[in-house]
Write a protein that holds these residues in place. Structure first.
Motif, mmCIF file in Angstrom:
data_model
loop_
_atom_site.group_PDB
_atom_site.id
_atom_site.type_symbol
_atom_site.label_atom_id
_atom_site.label_comp_id
_atom_site.label_asym_id
_atom_site.label_seq_id
_atom_site.Cartn_x
_atom_site.Cartn_y
_atom_site.Cartn_z
ATOM 1 N N CYS A 6 0.819 -1.223 -0.214
ATOM 2 C CA CYS A 6 0.124 -0.134 0.045
ATOM 3 C C CYS A 6 1.280 1.328 -0.046
ATOM 4 O O CYS A 6 1.522 1.184 0.702
ATOM 5 C CB CYS A 6 -0.397 0.346 1.119
ATOM 6 S SG CYS A 6 -1.894 1.596 1.396
ATOM 7 N N CYS A 8 -0.118 5.016 0.496
ATOM 8 C CA CYS A 8 -0.995 5.244 0.977
ATOM 9 C C CYS A 8 0.075 6.461 2.645
ATOM 10 O O CYS A 8 1.178 5.913 2.525
ATOM 11 C CB CYS A 8 -2.033 5.754 2.047
ATOM 12 S SG CYS A 8 -1.752 4.702 3.781
ATOM 13 N N CYS A 11 1.132 4.118 5.443
ATOM 14 C CA CYS A 11 1.619 3.504 4.979
ATOM 15 C C CYS A 11 3.406 4.048 4.635
ATOM 16 O O CYS A 11 4.354 3.186 4.936
ATOM 17 C CB CYS A 11 1.450 2.289 3.996
ATOM 18 S SG CYS A 11 0.077 1.305 4.279
ATOM 19 N N HIS A 139 -1.940 1.681 9.153
ATOM 20 C CA HIS A 139 -2.954 1.383 7.828
ATOM 21 C C HIS A 139 -4.205 2.131 8.500
ATOM 22 O O HIS A 139 -5.115 1.314 9.208
ATOM 23 C CB HIS A 139 -2.967 -0.209 7.029
ATOM 24 C CG HIS A 139 -3.414 0.013 5.644
ATOM 25 N ND1 HIS A 139 -4.295 0.608 5.276
ATOM 26 C CD2 HIS A 139 -2.421 -0.289 4.959
ATOM 27 C CE1 HIS A 139 -4.372 0.820 3.935
ATOM 28 N NE2 HIS A 139 -3.113 0.094 3.325
HETATM 29 ZN ZN LIG Z 1 -1.572 1.951 3.924
#
Ligand SMILES: [Zn+2]
Length: 150
Positions: A6, A8, A11, A139
């Motif tokens: 991931c 994002c 993360c 997360h």
């Molecule tokens: Zn993430």
């Protein structure tokens, strides 16, 4: 099946921090000390804020006449936070007890060299599987169906 890590912002922040801690603390002993200091600083800060909030709350019970500066946090907000912090402090205390057990372990210089060697291999790798597994707590999106609100 292969999963893309991931990307994002939570993360990415985690990957960066995770690797930095391996790079800067590449031995078993350094990780022991780092984690001990980290738990202790967390505990110190949480207990200090807890004490502060408790005295603020008891001041309010004694003295209805509050300055506007003291009123910016509501009593309900303080009570709720105190309940949460009480649990957190208990958990941190448990972690501290477990860390003490980890501190009982001492490794030879040869094994510490192995730690450094592996740290060198791990830290630059952006797709480190262990790191991805650890990151599930940071997360924000619900990719773990058994975990609600995460
Ligand atoms: Zn993430």
């Amino acid at each position: 099946m292969t999963e893309e890590p991931c990307q994002c912002s939570d993360c990415q922040r985690f990957y960066k921090e995770h690797d930095r801690l391996i790079r800067e603390f590449p031995t078993f002993k350094q990780q022991q000390e780092l984690n001990w200091a980290s738990i202790q600083s967390f505990r110190t800060l949480c207990s200090k804020v807890t004490n502060e909030l408790q005295s603020q709350l008891s001041d309010r019970e004694l003295n209805e006449d509050l300055s506007s500066e003291e009123k910016h946090i509501s009593s309900i907000e303080i009570t709720e936070a105190l309940n949460e912090l009480e649990s957190v402090n208990a958990y941190l205390y448990s972690i501290e007890a477990l860390m003490e057990r980890i501190f009982d372990t001492k490794l030879s210089n040869n094994i510490e060299s192995k730690f450094k060697e592996i740290a060198n291999e791990l830290a630059p790798d952006p797709l480190n599987v262990d790191r991805l597994i650890l990151n599930r707590l940071f997360h924000q999106t619900p990719d773990f169906p058994d975990k609600k609100n995460h």
